[in-house]
Design an enzyme around this catalytic site. Structure first.
Site, PDB file in Angstrom:
ATOM      1  N   TYR A 214      48.924  46.652  27.336  1.00  0.00           N
ATOM      2  CA  TYR A 214      49.110  48.107  27.236  1.00  0.00           C
ATOM      3  C   TYR A 214      49.310  48.582  25.799  1.00  0.00           C
ATOM      4  O   TYR A 214      49.382  49.782  25.547  1.00  0.00           O
ATOM      5  CB  TYR A 214      50.256  48.550  28.154  1.00  0.00           C
ATOM      6  CG  TYR A 214      49.889  48.357  29.618  1.00  0.00           C
ATOM      7  CD1 TYR A 214      49.313  49.387  30.350  1.00  0.00           C
ATOM      8  CD2 TYR A 214      50.065  47.127  30.246  1.00  0.00           C
ATOM      9  CE1 TYR A 214      48.937  49.200  31.676  1.00  0.00           C
ATOM     10  CE2 TYR A 214      49.688  46.921  31.569  1.00  0.00           C
ATOM     11  CZ  TYR A 214      49.128  47.968  32.278  1.00  0.00           C
ATOM     12  OH  TYR A 214      48.746  47.771  33.587  1.00  0.00           O
ATOM     13  N   HIS A 342      39.979  41.023  50.797  1.00  0.00           N
ATOM     14  CA  HIS A 342      40.604  42.034  49.951  1.00  0.00           C
ATOM     15  C   HIS A 342      39.533  42.754  49.124  1.00  0.00           C
ATOM     16  O   HIS A 342      38.752  42.131  48.403  1.00  0.00           O
ATOM     17  CB  HIS A 342      41.636  41.397  49.020  1.00  0.00           C
ATOM     18  CG  HIS A 342      42.496  42.394  48.320  1.00  0.00           C
ATOM     19  ND1 HIS A 342      43.647  42.913  48.888  1.00  0.00           N
ATOM     20  CD2 HIS A 342      42.364  43.006  47.122  1.00  0.00           C
ATOM     21  CE1 HIS A 342      44.192  43.775  48.047  1.00  0.00           C
ATOM     22  NE2 HIS A 342      43.431  43.853  46.979  1.00  0.00           N
ATOM     23  N   ALA A 343      39.492  44.085  49.236  1.00  0.00           N
ATOM     24  CA  ALA A 343      38.428  44.867  48.598  1.00  0.00           C
ATOM     25  C   ALA A 343      38.472  44.712  47.082  1.00  0.00           C
ATOM     26  O   ALA A 343      39.541  44.753  46.459  1.00  0.00           O
ATOM     27  CB  ALA A 343      38.557  46.339  48.971  1.00  0.00           C
ATOM     28  N   HIS A 372      37.709  54.458  45.836  1.00  0.00           N
ATOM     29  CA  HIS A 372      38.480  53.741  44.815  1.00  0.00           C
ATOM     30  C   HIS A 372      37.629  52.631  44.193  1.00  0.00           C
ATOM     31  O   HIS A 372      37.521  52.528  42.965  1.00  0.00           O
ATOM     32  CB  HIS A 372      39.737  53.144  45.437  1.00  0.00           C
ATOM     33  CG  HIS A 372      40.518  52.262  44.511  1.00  0.00           C
ATOM     34  ND1 HIS A 372      41.511  52.740  43.688  1.00  0.00           N
ATOM     35  CD2 HIS A 372      40.436  50.937  44.259  1.00  0.00           C
ATOM     36  CE1 HIS A 372      42.006  51.741  42.970  1.00  0.00           C
ATOM     37  NE2 HIS A 372      41.370  50.630  43.309  1.00  0.00           N
ATOM     38  N   GLU A 373      37.033  51.795  45.033  1.00  0.00           N
ATOM     39  CA  GLU A 373      36.242  50.684  44.509  1.00  0.00           C
ATOM     40  C   GLU A 373      34.990  51.181  43.786  1.00  0.00           C
ATOM     41  O   GLU A 373      34.587  50.621  42.761  1.00  0.00           O
ATOM     42  CB  GLU A 373      35.864  49.724  45.640  1.00  0.00           C
ATOM     43  CG  GLU A 373      37.049  49.072  46.340  1.00  0.00           C
ATOM     44  CD  GLU A 373      37.954  48.287  45.398  1.00  0.00           C
ATOM     45  OE1 GLU A 373      37.485  47.864  44.313  1.00  0.00           O
ATOM     46  OE2 GLU A 373      39.136  48.097  45.737  1.00  0.00           O
ATOM     47  N   HIS A 376      35.637  51.951  40.218  1.00  0.00           N
ATOM     48  CA  HIS A 376      35.503  50.804  39.311  1.00  0.00           C
ATOM     49  C   HIS A 376      34.044  50.614  38.895  1.00  0.00           C
ATOM     50  O   HIS A 376      33.749  50.393  37.710  1.00  0.00           O
ATOM     51  CB  HIS A 376      35.991  49.526  39.999  1.00  0.00           C
ATOM     52  CG  HIS A 376      37.466  49.430  40.182  1.00  0.00           C
ATOM     53  ND1 HIS A 376      38.368  49.541  39.143  1.00  0.00           N
ATOM     54  CD2 HIS A 376      38.217  49.217  41.298  1.00  0.00           C
ATOM     55  CE1 HIS A 376      39.597  49.392  39.605  1.00  0.00           C
ATOM     56  NE2 HIS A 376      39.531  49.199  40.909  1.00  0.00           N
ATOM     57  N   GLU A 400      42.130  51.496  37.580  1.00  0.00           N
ATOM     58  CA  GLU A 400      42.562  51.767  38.944  1.00  0.00           C
ATOM     59  C   GLU A 400      42.605  53.263  39.248  1.00  0.00           C
ATOM     60  O   GLU A 400      42.502  53.670  40.407  1.00  0.00           O
ATOM     61  CB  GLU A 400      43.947  51.148  39.191  1.00  0.00           C
ATOM     62  CG  GLU A 400      44.018  49.647  38.993  1.00  0.00           C
ATOM     63  CD  GLU A 400      43.069  48.871  39.890  1.00  0.00           C
ATOM     64  OE1 GLU A 400      42.729  49.376  40.984  1.00  0.00           O
ATOM     65  OE2 GLU A 400      42.650  47.763  39.493  1.00  0.00           O
ATOM     66  N   HIS A 502      48.088  40.046  45.819  1.00  0.00           N
ATOM     67  CA  HIS A 502      48.103  40.011  44.363  1.00  0.00           C
ATOM     68  C   HIS A 502      49.027  38.931  43.805  1.00  0.00           C
ATOM     69  O   HIS A 502      48.878  38.545  42.640  1.00  0.00           O
ATOM     70  CB  HIS A 502      48.499  41.386  43.818  1.00  0.00           C
ATOM     71  CG  HIS A 502      47.556  42.474  44.241  1.00  0.00           C
ATOM     72  ND1 HIS A 502      47.530  42.958  45.529  1.00  0.00           N
ATOM     73  CD2 HIS A 502      46.601  43.147  43.556  1.00  0.00           C
ATOM     74  CE1 HIS A 502      46.603  43.895  45.620  1.00  0.00           C
ATOM     75  NE2 HIS A 502      46.023  44.033  44.457  1.00  0.00           N
ATOM     76  N   ARG A 511      49.595  47.967  36.989  1.00  0.00           N
ATOM     77  CA  ARG A 511      48.444  48.849  36.776  1.00  0.00           C
ATOM     78  C   ARG A 511      48.344  49.905  37.863  1.00  0.00           C
ATOM     79  O   ARG A 511      47.880  51.021  37.612  1.00  0.00           O
ATOM     80  CB  ARG A 511      47.162  48.013  36.747  1.00  0.00           C
ATOM     81  CG  ARG A 511      46.864  47.278  38.034  1.00  0.00           C
ATOM     82  CD  ARG A 511      45.631  46.379  37.954  1.00  0.00           C
ATOM     83  NE  ARG A 511      45.790  45.320  36.975  1.00  0.00           N
ATOM     84  CZ  ARG A 511      44.900  44.360  36.772  1.00  0.00           C
ATOM     85  NH1 ARG A 511      43.781  44.328  37.497  1.00  0.00           N
ATOM     86  NH2 ARG A 511      45.102  43.432  35.870  1.00  0.00           N
ATOM     87  N   TYR A 512      48.770  49.563  39.079  1.00  0.00           N
ATOM     88  CA  TYR A 512      48.660  50.514  40.180  1.00  0.00           C
ATOM     89  C   TYR A 512      49.714  51.618  40.066  1.00  0.00           C
ATOM     90  O   TYR A 512      49.463  52.767  40.426  1.00  0.00           O
ATOM     91  CB  TYR A 512      48.764  49.793  41.523  1.00  0.00           C
ATOM     92  CG  TYR A 512      47.667  48.772  41.725  1.00  0.00           C
ATOM     93  CD1 TYR A 512      46.381  49.157  42.091  1.00  0.00           C
ATOM     94  CD2 TYR A 512      47.907  47.414  41.522  1.00  0.00           C
ATOM     95  CE1 TYR A 512      45.370  48.218  42.271  1.00  0.00           C
ATOM     96  CE2 TYR A 512      46.907  46.470  41.699  1.00  0.00           C
ATOM     97  CZ  TYR A 512      45.643  46.877  42.068  1.00  0.00           C
ATOM     98  OH  TYR A 512      44.641  45.955  42.228  1.00  0.00           O
TER      99      TYR A 512
END
Length: 642
Positions: A214, A342-343, A372-373, A376, A400, A502, A511-512
């Site tokens: 970060y 898991h997506a 969401h995906e 990315h 994300e 995770h 990150r989420y």
């Protein structure tokens, strides 16, 4: 979740044989040669990333011993290649180089797990990681009679749809037994090996290494300030939901002054409470936006849901999915093999091949996950022409946030009507509160979970939390921040962190939390660009080329600049702030404060519920059965209303 490929070694020592290899003999101050070397590296890395990502994709979409070994072999080659890159990048004296050259070379000097010098330990880490992920993906819970259930869709459907306290406990406990205890020894070794790698990269431990992504010294202070700003909203949501669940399950299982049992919130990890919207909907006669019944009624399949999402991105003037995406993605769970469900979104680094892996269920939740995906993938497409070292989000939270930002528009009744998933839009106060409640059950309920996951891991990596209290400290944080409690006592024989993907998959999670702040900042900026006026909650940027350009211009930057500069590009502000999120939810904040008059906010952390009956069991109270029948009837009225 974003997935980035790994470098494969093409030829050991290749960099010292490149045309500009004279600098291999000593420190080089020639920036022209550095730029040439970086260009040569970039061409090799694109090929290498592609080959390695193919190996990883093959394993995750077909879990076999052969594919697992091929992936491990690719990861070992990654390490050798990355070490060569770091060695040669370190031979340049960057003191007088330009910002861009210096930034690219600096990024090559930190190489993650590849920094482990001992080849045996590096191979051991790869084997441990593969084993933990395989165990998670193959986990099943088997009833005494009937078919064994995987997490998706079987157990997930129980957690989201059942309102039977004992059945929910069976699924919740069963999943943790299936994937938790057997992972603990592997996880202990994983922590040791990850710390070895991080020390070799110049960090005190792996938590410090993750935080370094970060690029700001006060990162943890920023997070704590944001969390404290948002915790009153969470406390009010918690108190309201607790009261509603008390009315359903009674005083044996709910205390109006205590934490909520973790298994009755509609989700295996209590990270989203959206699936219990029917139990807590503020206004039963006003409209609800759960379009799952409509998706089913209208015969949607996975491809059609993906097409709707792709059309949304196109309406903003953003890039649509490529032919390779449609040909190679796995968007449904195959029947003939084990896969990692898991997506995730994948960049194969050849500027052509981008894919999503998702075991899509026909639900609104998965409809939003698709956006969401695909966010990315949009990020990948926008920065694909940058050097490989810049192909990433400005910080991990940016990646994300992109799809979730657009999902804020997609979730509005206005947009759902525009794409044919709602027959009418009820534009009044009660409908607005219902809508905001659905969003809060997803977004606000997530905040403490998104914050505590890596607080636990950072403490594990720095030794504050030890294997002797892994589980106790996990539940201490979950109770402290989320106000939830396990339905039955837990011990160190359990290892409940491993029940969340995770953790065994070595995927950082803060990150989420960051993305949940950023997405509202992005949304507000895009709404202003689209000319929206009025409440932020009603903004839909669908068909706004201006909003799309604002987002696209930021996405094109990738990692080429530090994230405050990317944030300024889209919002005009260089700091993260929770204010747009609070503005978005302000009507609900006022409503919750009124509803909670006389309720105790917060929870007594020492409280625990009574033991649930064994499932299946006739011991379930007649009162609970009667309440459940009423819930089903109410749900039919609410969610099937035209």
């Amino acid at each position: 979740m974003a997935v980035r490929g790994s470098i494969v070694l093409l030829l050991l020592g290749i960099f010292c044989y490149l045309p500009s290899s004279s600098r291999c003999q000593g420190t080089n101050t020639n920036e022209t040669q550095a730029i040439q070397w970086l260009a040569e590296y970039n061409e090799l890395a694109m090929k290498a990333y592609f080959e390695s990502t193919v190996a990883s994709w093959s394993y995750q979409t077909d879990i076999t011993d052969q594919n697992e070994q091929a992936m491990i072999d690719a990861n070992v080659k990654v390490a050798a290649f990355a070490k060569e890159a770091r060695t040669n990048a370190s031979l340049f004296d960057m003191t007088n180089f330009s910002y861009d050259t210096k930034r690219q070379l600096s990024k090559l000097k930190t190489i993650g797990d590849a920094a482990i010098e001992d080849q045996d330990k590096l191979e051991e880490l790869n084997n441990v990681l593969a084993g933990m992920e395989s165990r998670y993906s193959k986990g099943k819970v088997c009833p005494e009679d009937g078919e064994c259930l995987s997490l998706e869709p079987g157990l997930t459907r129980i957690m989201s749809k059942s309102r039977n306290y004992a059945e929910l406990n069976w699924a919740w406990q069963g999943w943790r037994e299936a994937v938790g205890p057997s992972a603990k020894e592997d996880y202990k070794r994983y922590v040791e090996l990850k710390n070895i790698a991080s020390v070799a990269n110049g960090y005190a431990n792996n938590g410090d290494y993750w935080k370094s992504w970060y690029e700001v010294d006060d990162f943890t202070d920023q997070l704590e300030n944001l969390y404290q700003e948002l915790s009153p909203l969470y406390d009010n949501l918690h108190a309201y939901v607790r009261r509603k669940l008390y009315d359903i399950y009674g005083s044996d299982y709910i205390s109006l002054k205590g934490p909520i049992p973790a298994h009755i919130l509609g989700n295996m990890w209590s990270q989203s409470w959206l699936n219990i919207l029917d139990l807590v909907l503020p206004y039963k006669d006003a409209s609800s936006i759960d379009v799952t019944p409509v998706l089913v009624r209208e015969g949607y399949d996975a491809r059609r849901m993906f097409n709707v999402s792709d059309e949304f991105f196109g309406s903003l003037g953003l890039k649509k999915m490529t032919p390779e995406f449609w040909a190679e993605s796995m968007i449904e769970k195959p029947d003939d093999r084990e896969v990692v469900c898991h997506a995730s979104a994948w960049d194969f680094s050849n500027q052509i091949d981008f894919r999503i892996k998702q075991c899509t269920d026909i639900t609104m939740d998965d409809f939003i996950t698709i956006h969401h995906e695909m966010g990315h993938i949009e990020y990948y497409l926008q920065y694909k022409d940058l050097p490989v070292v810049y192909r990433g989000g400005a910080n991990p939270g940016f990646h994300e946030a992109v799809g979730d930002t657009l999902a804020l528009s997609v979730s509005t009744p206005k947009h759902l009507k525009a794409v044919g998933l709602l027959d009418e839009v009820q534009d009044d106060y009660e409908a607005d509160i219902n809508f905001l409640m659905s969003m809060a059950l997803d977004k606000i309920a997530f905040l403490p979970f998104g914050y505590l996951m890596d607080k636990w891991r950072w403490a594990v990596f720095d030794g504050t939390i030890t294997p002797e209290n892994f589980n106790a400290e996990w539940w201490k944080l979950r109770t402290q921040y989320q106000g939830i409690v396990p339905p039955t006592p837990r011990t160190e024989a359990n290892f409940d962190p491993a029940a969340k993907y995770h953790i065994p998959s070595d995927t950082p999670y803060i990150r989420y939390f960051v993305s949940h702040i950023l997405q509202f900042q992005f949304h507000k900026a895009m709404c202003e660009a689209a000319g929206h006026t009025g409440d932020l909650l009603k903004c839909d940027v669908y068909n706004s080329q201006e909003a799309g350009k604002l987002l696209g211009d930021m996405l094109k930057m990738g990692e080429s600049k530090e994230w405050p500069e990317a944030l300024e590009k889209i919002t005009g502000n260089r700091t993260m702030t929770a204010q747009p999120l609070l503005d978005y939810f302000q009507p609900l904040i006022s409503w919750l404060e009124e509803q909670n008059s006389g309720e105790q906010l917060g929870w007594a952390e020492a409280w625990t519920p009574n033991e649930p009956p064994v499932w299946p069991s006739s011991a379930i109270s007649a009162h609970q059965t009667s309440v459940w029948a009423s819930v089903v009837l109410a749900s039919l009225v609410i969610f099937f209303k035209p």
